[in-house]
Design an enzyme around this catalytic site. Structure first.
Site, PDB file in Angstrom:
ATOM      1  N   ALA A   1      43.635  44.945  36.193  1.00 39.14           N
ATOM      2  CA  ALA A   1      44.099  43.983  35.370  1.00 39.14           C
ATOM      3  C   ALA A   1      43.380  42.890  35.644  1.00 39.14           C
ATOM      4  O   ALA A   1      42.667  42.543  36.647  1.00 39.14           O
ATOM      5  CB  ALA A   1      45.601  43.712  35.496  1.00 39.14           C
TER       6      ALA A   1
ATOM      7  N   GLY B   1      44.747  48.503  37.881  1.00 39.58           N
ATOM      8  CA  GLY B   1      45.373  48.886  36.737  1.00 39.58           C
ATOM      9  C   GLY B   1      44.302  50.075  36.109  1.00 39.58           C
ATOM     10  O   GLY B   1      44.705  50.687  35.107  1.00 39.58           O
TER      11      GLY B   1
ATOM     12  N   GLU C   1      45.107  53.012  37.293  1.00 50.08           N
ATOM     13  CA  GLU C   1      46.565  53.277  36.584  1.00 50.08           C
ATOM     14  C   GLU C   1      46.486  54.024  34.940  1.00 50.08           C
ATOM     15  O   GLU C   1      46.942  54.885  34.648  1.00 50.08           O
ATOM     16  CB  GLU C   1      47.514  52.340  36.788  1.00 50.08           C
ATOM     17  CG  GLU C   1      47.917  51.956  38.250  1.00 50.08           C
ATOM     18  CD  GLU C   1      48.516  50.533  38.348  1.00 50.08           C
ATOM     19  OE1 GLU C   1      48.126  49.526  38.070  1.00 50.08           O
ATOM     20  OE2 GLU C   1      49.704  50.445  39.078  1.00 50.08           O
TER      21      GLU C   1
ATOM     22  N   GLU D   1      45.659  46.143  44.925  1.00 51.92           N
ATOM     23  CA  GLU D   1      46.625  45.239  44.600  1.00 51.92           C
ATOM     24  C   GLU D   1      47.004  44.293  45.948  1.00 51.92           C
ATOM     25  O   GLU D   1      47.495  43.189  45.890  1.00 51.92           O
ATOM     26  CB  GLU D   1      47.630  45.733  43.716  1.00 51.92           C
ATOM     27  CG  GLU D   1      47.274  45.793  42.244  1.00 51.92           C
ATOM     28  CD  GLU D   1      47.251  47.261  41.899  1.00 51.92           C
ATOM     29  OE1 GLU D   1      46.799  48.176  43.083  1.00 51.92           O
ATOM     30  OE2 GLU D   1      47.107  47.798  41.134  1.00 51.92           O
TER      31      GLU D   1
HETATM   32  C1  HXC Z   1      38.926  39.864  36.383  1.00 51.93           C
HETATM   33  C2  HXC Z   1      37.190  40.592  37.368  1.00 51.93           C
HETATM   34  C3  HXC Z   1      37.861  41.821  38.004  1.00 51.93           C
HETATM   35  C4  HXC Z   1      39.426  41.796  37.605  1.00 51.93           C
HETATM   36  C5  HXC Z   1      35.706  42.159  38.591  1.00 51.93           C
HETATM   37  N1  HXC Z   1      35.729  40.976  37.871  1.00 51.93           N
HETATM   38  N2  HXC Z   1      37.171  42.451  38.811  1.00 51.93           N
HETATM   39  N3  HXC Z   1      37.466  39.803  36.641  1.00 51.93           N
HETATM   40  N4  HXC Z   1      39.713  40.890  36.941  1.00 51.93           N
HETATM   41  N5  HXC Z   1      40.164  42.833  38.021  1.00 51.93           N
HETATM   42  C6  HXC Z   1      34.827  40.141  37.267  1.00 51.93           C
HETATM   43  C7  HXC Z   1      34.067  39.499  38.595  1.00 51.93           C
HETATM   44  O1  HXC Z   1      35.019  38.214  38.552  1.00 51.93           O
HETATM   45  C8  HXC Z   1      32.886  39.080  38.006  1.00 51.93           C
HETATM   46  O2  HXC Z   1      32.836  38.036  37.043  1.00 51.93           O
HETATM   47  C9  HXC Z   1      32.229  40.544  37.516  1.00 51.93           C
HETATM   48  O3  HXC Z   1      33.706  41.041  36.964  1.00 51.93           O
HETATM   49  C10 HXC Z   1      31.638  41.217  38.492  1.00 51.93           C
HETATM   50  O4  HXC Z   1      32.480  41.333  39.548  1.00 51.93           O
HETATM   51  P1  HXC Z   1      31.765  41.352  40.967  1.00 51.93           P
HETATM   52  O5  HXC Z   1      33.092  40.998  41.866  1.00 51.93           O
HETATM   53  O6  HXC Z   1      30.696  40.260  41.076  1.00 51.93           O
HETATM   54  O7  HXC Z   1      31.055  42.640  41.472  1.00 51.93           O
HETATM   55  P2  HXC Z   1      31.120  43.459  42.726  1.00 51.93           P
HETATM   56  O8  HXC Z   1      30.361  42.570  43.895  1.00 51.93           O
HETATM   57  O9  HXC Z   1      30.010  44.552  42.534  1.00 51.93           O
HETATM   58  O10 HXC Z   1      32.225  44.054  42.911  1.00 51.93           O
HETATM   59  C11 HXC Z   1      32.836  44.954  42.116  1.00 51.93           C
HETATM   60  C12 HXC Z   1      34.335  45.144  42.707  1.00 51.93           C
HETATM   61  C13 HXC Z   1      35.194  43.773  42.758  1.00 51.93           C
HETATM   62  C14 HXC Z   1      34.683  45.731  44.201  1.00 51.93           C
HETATM   63  C15 HXC Z   1      35.175  46.193  41.598  1.00 51.93           C
HETATM   64  O11 HXC Z   1      34.695  43.035  41.399  1.00 51.93           O
HETATM   65  C16 HXC Z   1      36.568  43.585  42.924  1.00 51.93           C
HETATM   66  O12 HXC Z   1      36.979  43.684  43.863  1.00 51.93           O
HETATM   67  N6  HXC Z   1      37.316  43.457  41.631  1.00 51.93           N
HETATM   68  C17 HXC Z   1      38.970  43.269  41.646  1.00 51.93           C
HETATM   69  C18 HXC Z   1      39.620  44.568  42.027  1.00 51.93           C
HETATM   70  C19 HXC Z   1      41.057  44.489  42.052  1.00 51.93           C
HETATM   71  O13 HXC Z   1      41.398  44.015  42.738  1.00 51.93           O
HETATM   72  N7  HXC Z   1      41.575  45.015  40.957  1.00 51.93           N
HETATM   73  C20 HXC Z   1      43.275  45.115  41.161  1.00 51.93           C
HETATM   74  C21 HXC Z   1      43.546  43.896  40.229  1.00 51.93           C
HETATM   75  S1  HXC Z   1      45.172  43.889  40.203  1.00 51.93           S
HETATM   76  P3  HXC Z   1      32.093  36.601  37.456  1.00 51.93           P
HETATM   77  O14 HXC Z   1      32.207  35.804  36.027  1.00 51.93           O
HETATM   78  O15 HXC Z   1      32.611  36.049  38.560  1.00 51.93           O
HETATM   79  O16 HXC Z   1      30.620  36.910  37.462  1.00 51.93           O
HETATM   80  C22 HXC Z   1      45.910  44.813  39.008  1.00 51.93           C
HETATM   81  C23 HXC Z   1      47.328  44.973  38.997  1.00 51.93           C
HETATM   82  C24 HXC Z   1      47.738  46.059  37.858  1.00 51.93           C
HETATM   83  O17 HXC Z   1      45.194  45.881  38.586  1.00 51.93           O
HETATM   84  C25 HXC Z   1      49.168  46.006  37.467  1.00 51.93           C
HETATM   85  C26 HXC Z   1      49.397  45.178  36.215  1.00 51.93           C
HETATM   86  C27 HXC Z   1      50.934  45.127  35.861  1.00 51.93           C
END
Ligand code: HXC
Length: 260
Positions: free
Chosen positions: A66, A111, A114, A134
């Site tokens: 998400a 997400g 999911e 998360e």
């Molecule tokens: C918004 C995101 C994102 C996310 C990545 N990006 N994941 N933006 N939401 N979930 C964006 C980054 O900010 C960045 O943008 C660009 O994508 C590239 O990501 P990087 O982090 O620079 O890439 P990398 O170093 O290769 O790392 C990849 C990664 C990391 C390991 C996947 O991006 C990461 O950990 N992302 C978050 C994963 C996460 O926590 N997901 C769960 C979310 S909570 P910019 O503009 O900065 O360059 C969820 C809740 C669900 O899903 C339930 C809801 C009801």
């Protein structure tokens, strides 16, 4: 229908839906949520379409979760009052009777994992990585991770992944039962489209019934599930495609399906 966050193409009887926010690793925001609901409704309504494939654009991610930037400043009351991301269960999973496949081409996190698990099955690139990270954001899965991951891989792995946020690679995901098959990344889309084409060419009522009875295994007791299976089997025996399929076998020829 025009979309901004997804791409929708028809390839014969297969609908290919691509999450298309590659710069944000296809992060799932409210617009993606609404557009996917609309795209799946159109797929379901279109009689020419028999199976769908959902994948992510770019080589890096199916969906990295998400959209954290959208969630960061959102008040708790809004999550609750909007019933954040509830629509996918109610308006996508529950209402899509035709089969669809998630082709996971990289990160499927939070997400993203999911959403992939909402599919009827997952085909994974050898580069795929699955996770429910998360907890590292101070939250927890919110659209099925704690339930579907646990059903797919069992308590031990699901609990470890949710509590540590660690990722699972494709090989581990396949051996744990999360994915149907691993395919080299370069071949993933072709393989997924061919698999979907195979399914789309199956007799339509039988495809829907097969999907429904496998899903019943997750919702019912064994006795209820077996009854559901028998009744669906018996209903299928009244279909034109059952008569055709069995006649074609006996006559040693290819079946000509009517889809009913
Ligand atoms: C918004 C995101 C994102 C996310 C990545 N990006 N994941 N933006 N939401 N979930 C964006 C980054 O900010 C960045 O943008 C660009 O994508 C590239 O990501 P990087 O982090 O620079 O890439 P990398 O170093 O290769 O790392 C990849 C990664 C990391 C390991 C996947 O991006 C990461 O950990 N992302 C978050 C994963 C996460 O926590 N997901 C769960 C979310 S909570 P910019 O503009 O900065 O360059 C969820 C809740 C669900 O899903 C339930 C809801 C009801």
């Amino acid at each position: 229908m025009s979309f901004e966050t997804i791409l929708v193409e028809q390839k014969g009887a297969v609908t290919l839906i691509t999450l298309n926010r590659p710069k944000a690793l296809n992060a799932l925001n409210s617009q993606v949520c609404a557009e996917l609901v609309a795209a799946f409704a159109a797929f379901e309504a279109d009689e020419t379409q028999g199976c769908a494939v959902l994948t992510g654009s770019g080589e890096k991610a199916f969906a990295a979760g998400a959209d954290i930037k959208e969630m960061a400043d959102k008040p708790a009351a809004d999550f609750f009052l909007q019933d954040f991301f509830a629509d996918w269960q109610a308006k996508l999973v529950k209402t899509t009777r035709k089969p669809w496949i998630a082709a996971v081409n990289g990160f499927a996190l939070g997400g993203g994992c999911e959403l992939a698990m909402m599919a009827d099955f997952i085909l994974a690139a050898d580069t795929a990585k699955f996770g429910q990270p998360e907890i590292k954001l101070g939250v927890a899965p919110g659209m099925g991770g704690s339930q579907r991951l646990t059903r797919a891989v069992g308590k031990a792995k699901a609990m470890e992944m949710c509590l540590t946020g660690r990722m699972m690679g494709a090989v581990e995901a396949e051996s744990a039962g999360l994915v149907a098959r691993i395919v080299p990344l370069a071949d993933l889309l072709d393989d997924a489209l061919k698999t979907a084409q195979t399914i789309a060419e199956m007799p339509r009522m039988a495809a829907i019934a097969n999907k429904e009875m496998v899903n019943a295994a997750f919702e019912t007791t064994l006795d209820q599930g077996l009854l559901h299976e028998r009744r669906l089997f018996q209903i299928l025996t009244a279909s034109a495609d059952k008569a055709e399929g069995m006649a074609a076998f006996v006559e040693k020829r290819a079946a000509q399906w009517q889809g009913r």
